[in-house]
Scaffold this motif. Structure first.
Motif, PDB file in Angstrom:
ATOM      1  N   UNK A  31       0.858  -1.137  -0.086  1.00 15.75           N
ATOM      2  CA  UNK A  31       0.030   0.055   0.127  1.00 15.75           C
ATOM      3  C   UNK A  31       1.119   1.498   0.046  1.00 15.75           C
ATOM      4  N   UNK A  32       0.890   1.952  -1.036  1.00 15.50           N
ATOM      5  CA  UNK A  32       1.781   3.239  -1.294  1.00 15.50           C
ATOM      6  C   UNK A  32       1.367   4.310  -0.024  1.00 15.50           C
ATOM      7  N   UNK A  33       2.202   4.954   0.288  1.00 16.35           N
ATOM      8  CA  UNK A  33       2.010   6.084   1.084  1.00 16.35           C
ATOM      9  C   UNK A  33       1.235   7.123   0.967  1.00 16.35           C
ATOM     10  N   UNK A  34       0.454   7.819   1.920  1.00 16.65           N
ATOM     11  CA  UNK A  34      -0.281   8.966   1.341  1.00 16.65           C
ATOM     12  C   UNK A  34      -1.493   8.911   0.324  1.00 16.65           C
ATOM     13  N   UNK A  35      -2.022   7.607   0.165  1.00 16.27           N
ATOM     14  CA  UNK A  35      -3.123   7.276  -0.509  1.00 16.27           C
ATOM     15  C   UNK A  35      -2.612   7.407  -2.178  1.00 16.27           C
ATOM     16  N   UNK A  36      -1.376   7.447  -2.442  1.00 19.08           N
ATOM     17  CA  UNK A  36      -0.521   7.275  -3.731  1.00 19.08           C
ATOM     18  C   UNK A  36      -1.319   6.459  -4.648  1.00 19.08           C
ATOM     19  N   UNK A  37      -1.573   6.873  -5.908  1.00 17.94           N
ATOM     20  CA  UNK A  37      -2.206   5.813  -6.859  1.00 17.94           C
ATOM     21  C   UNK A  37      -1.341   5.850  -8.118  1.00 17.94           C
ATOM     22  N   UNK A  38      -0.329   4.714  -8.251  1.00 17.34           N
ATOM     23  CA  UNK A  38       0.313   4.670  -9.191  1.00 17.34           C
ATOM     24  C   UNK A  38      -0.307   4.433 -10.698  1.00 17.34           C
ATOM     25  N   UNK A  39       0.141   4.947 -11.794  1.00 14.20           N
ATOM     26  CA  UNK A  39      -0.514   4.657 -12.976  1.00 14.20           C
ATOM     27  C   UNK A  39      -0.448   3.228 -13.106  1.00 14.20           C
ATOM     28  N   UNK A  40      -1.409   2.573 -13.915  1.00 16.54           N
ATOM     29  CA  UNK A  40      -1.511   1.171 -13.940  1.00 16.54           C
ATOM     30  C   UNK A  40      -0.851   0.911 -15.480  1.00 16.54           C
ATOM     31  N   UNK A  41       0.461   1.203 -15.394  1.00 16.94           N
ATOM     32  CA  UNK A  41       1.195   0.918 -16.705  1.00 16.94           C
ATOM     33  C   UNK A  41       2.566   0.310 -16.272  1.00 16.94           C
ATOM     34  N   UNK A  80       2.064   9.651 -18.690  1.00 17.18           N
ATOM     35  CA  UNK A  80       2.638   8.272 -17.923  1.00 17.18           C
ATOM     36  C   UNK A  80       3.824   8.794 -17.270  1.00 17.18           C
ATOM     37  N   UNK A  81       4.838   9.318 -17.830  1.00 18.72           N
ATOM     38  CA  UNK A  81       6.190   9.508 -17.541  1.00 18.72           C
ATOM     39  C   UNK A  81       6.016  10.566 -16.024  1.00 18.72           C
ATOM     40  N   UNK A  82       5.466  11.615 -16.388  1.00 21.79           N
ATOM     41  CA  UNK A  82       5.351  12.603 -15.157  1.00 21.79           C
ATOM     42  C   UNK A  82       4.472  12.137 -13.948  1.00 21.79           C
ATOM     43  N   UNK A  83       3.220  11.390 -14.532  1.00 19.42           N
ATOM     44  CA  UNK A  83       2.496  10.952 -13.257  1.00 19.42           C
ATOM     45  C   UNK A  83       3.054   9.881 -12.508  1.00 19.42           C
ATOM     46  N   UNK A  84       3.807   8.785 -13.225  1.00 17.01           N
ATOM     47  CA  UNK A  84       4.504   7.727 -12.719  1.00 17.01           C
ATOM     48  C   UNK A  84       5.760   8.219 -11.791  1.00 17.01           C
ATOM     49  N   UNK A  85       6.528   9.122 -12.242  1.00 18.53           N
ATOM     50  CA  UNK A  85       7.442   9.593 -11.377  1.00 18.53           C
ATOM     51  C   UNK A  85       7.158  10.428  -9.982  1.00 18.53           C
ATOM     52  N   UNK A  86       5.931  11.090 -10.377  1.00 19.28           N
ATOM     53  CA  UNK A  86       5.349  11.917  -9.079  1.00 19.28           C
ATOM     54  C   UNK A  86       4.746  10.901  -8.045  1.00 19.28           C
ATOM     55  N   UNK A  87       4.232  10.016  -8.600  1.00 20.21           N
ATOM     56  CA  UNK A  87       3.697   8.867  -7.681  1.00 20.21           C
ATOM     57  C   UNK A  87       4.683   8.498  -6.981  1.00 20.21           C
ATOM     58  N   UNK A  88       5.915   7.975  -7.452  1.00 21.20           N
ATOM     59  CA  UNK A  88       6.835   7.324  -6.971  1.00 21.20           C
ATOM     60  C   UNK A  88       7.456   8.275  -5.705  1.00 21.20           C
ATOM     61  N   UNK A 133       7.850   7.892  -1.410  1.00 14.20           N
ATOM     62  CA  UNK A 133       8.984   7.953  -0.794  1.00 14.20           C
ATOM     63  C   UNK A 133       8.865   8.331   0.656  1.00 14.20           C
ATOM     64  N   UNK A 134       8.104   9.404   0.892  1.00 15.27           N
ATOM     65  CA  UNK A 134       7.972  10.143   1.977  1.00 15.27           C
ATOM     66  C   UNK A 134       9.292  10.381   2.471  1.00 15.27           C
ATOM     67  N   UNK A 135       9.792  10.144   3.765  1.00 17.76           N
ATOM     68  CA  UNK A 135      11.028  10.389   4.253  1.00 17.76           C
ATOM     69  C   UNK A 135      12.206  10.104   3.522  1.00 17.76           C
ATOM     70  N   UNK A 136      12.085   9.089   2.548  1.00 19.92           N
ATOM     71  CA  UNK A 136      13.264   8.774   1.656  1.00 19.92           C
ATOM     72  C   UNK A 136      13.426   9.690   0.551  1.00 19.92           C
TER      73      UNK A 136
END
Length: 423
Positions: A248-258, A306-314, A318-321
């Protein structure tokens, strides 16, 4: 015949996503289960590289929208930063360059100076072959076809650690990319949910049955445990016992399903598990836009979204990382300045790339992009390469991974790194 020495030297145990039934062979699971499940690797700095295969049109991703020559060269593809009509306009970054509207997820990071863009970047080798250009960029030697290793594998070799973990360098791909070829430990994991074990570099590993490992293990079990070390089995146990499928990603993040979204999601999991990941690799495909490229809709718009949304979801996951991670994109070359007769663009020269980090000197479009009159174009048709990719890659690798031997990283290069990262 696989020797014990060869098995140890090839990096010990590595994970490879080949979708075989059975998962981890029983003898490995037994050894892993005998080790205490404690976090053994301290948090590392991580460089994440995304290769945009197919050659991204940098002039559409980040458009010099005041250039009237470019506007004339692209009568149906040119986009403006002015609000007009029903279509979306470019996001004005600095009065000269505009970000494609489908990359709006990047805008807050650019304004916050955590996203840098380098324009006019590419290889000094003027090949317009996808295969050759990718090979040159991933080997880091654009005029030497015979280089056996990739630049990221050489970066791993410069990390200076006494011991590597099985997860020091990981590619979330079905096969090891050219960037990670070499003698230093690296591994391809197609999917954390479904993996088996293989030695890195063994060409027949994908079809190797568990019995082969058991035969080898029976002969060398004590030495194997001694030489590969407790850390390898601790890391194996961490991955085996983590419920990666229900992550489960942090902060309710939803990754593109790509493919890219799923790859970055798995890299985030490995980072959060503190298994020693320092170099990560992912791919984004479909950038060869010869036909019907589109403007604010179409193939290109979907790709950059996809590129920008995937990178921003990631990034948000990450939160504290975040302070420990830098993400850098790359693509083999750009596209022609002039559009073609089928609403697309053909193989060109320079493109642009994106670097996302809390430690980047962001909020700027770096590089030298002159007005695109015929005399300023390479061969009268292409945006010329004014920034050698090695000047960017070297600075990012040096500062993020704390390595400082560019003669090894890029052996045939005598240039100066572009100063992008903060001290």
């Amino acid at each position: 015949m696989l020797s014990r020495r060869g098995f140890i030297k090839s990096g010990g145990l590595a994970l490879f996503g080949v979708g075989l039934m059975g998962g981890i062979p029983g003898f490995i699971a037994e050894v892993a289960a005998s080790v205490k499940n404690t976090p053994i690797y301290k948090k590392k700095k991580t460089l994440v590289c995304i290769f945009q295969r197919g050659a991204m049109d940098g002039l559409m991703a980040v458009t010099p929208f005041t250039d009237q020559y470019l506007k004339a060269a692209r009568p149906t593809l040119f986009m403006s930063a002015a609000k007009a009509g029903s279509g979306q306009s470019l996001i004005d970054l600095d009065g000269k360059f505009g970000l494609h509207p489908s990359m709006k997820a990047f805008e807050p990071m650019f304004r916050d100076k955590r996203l840098a863009i380098v324009h006019g970047i590419g290889s000094p080798n003027n090949t317009r072959s996808h295969f050759a250009a990718q090979d040159y960029m991933e080997s880091g030697t654009p005029f030497n076809k015979g280089t056996a290793s990739g630049w990221l594998n050489r970066a791993v070799g410069l990390l200076g650690h006494d011991a590597m973990t099985p997860f020091t360098a990981v590619s979330i791909t079905s096969a090891l990319p050219r960037s990670l070829y070499g003698d230093n430990p690296s591994v391809a994991i197609n999917n954390l949910d479904d993996f088996t074990i293989q030695m890195r570099g063994n060409q027949q590993g994908a079809s190797m049955a568990a019995k082969s490992f058991e035969d080898l293990y029976d002969q060398t079990s004590s030495g194997l445990l001694k030489d590969t070390g407790k850390e390898s089995f601790d890391a194996m146990k961490m991955l085996q016992k983590t419920d990666v499928k229900n992550y489960r990603p942090a902060n309710g993040v939803v990754y593109p399903n790509t493919a890219l979204g799923n790859s970055l999601k798995q890299i985030a999991q490995l980072i959060k598990m503190d298994v020693g990941l320092e170099v990560a690799f992912a791919e984004s495909n479909g950038w060869d836009t010869h036909f019907n490229q589109g403007t604010d809709t179409g193939i290109f718009a979907r790709n950059v979204a996809d590129l920008s949304n995937s990178m921003m979801a990631f990034w948000n996951d990450l939160e504290t990382h975040q302070d420990d991670v830098t993400i850098m994109t790359m693509t083999e070359f750009g596209r022609t300045v002039h559009q073609n007769g089928t609403g697309g663009t053909d193989h060109g020269r320079a493109s642009c790339n994106f670097i996302l980090s809390n430690n980047i000197a962001g909020g700027m479009v770096y590089g030298d992009v002159k007005p695109m009159s015929a005399e300023n174009l390479e061969d009268g048709r292409d945006l010329p390469v004014t920034t050698d990719f090695r000047s960017v890659f070297s600075n990012i690798a040096d500062k993020q991974l704390l390595i400082s031997n560019n003669k090894v990283l890029f052996p045939d290069w005598n240039g100066t790194p572009l100063n992008l990262m903060r001290a």
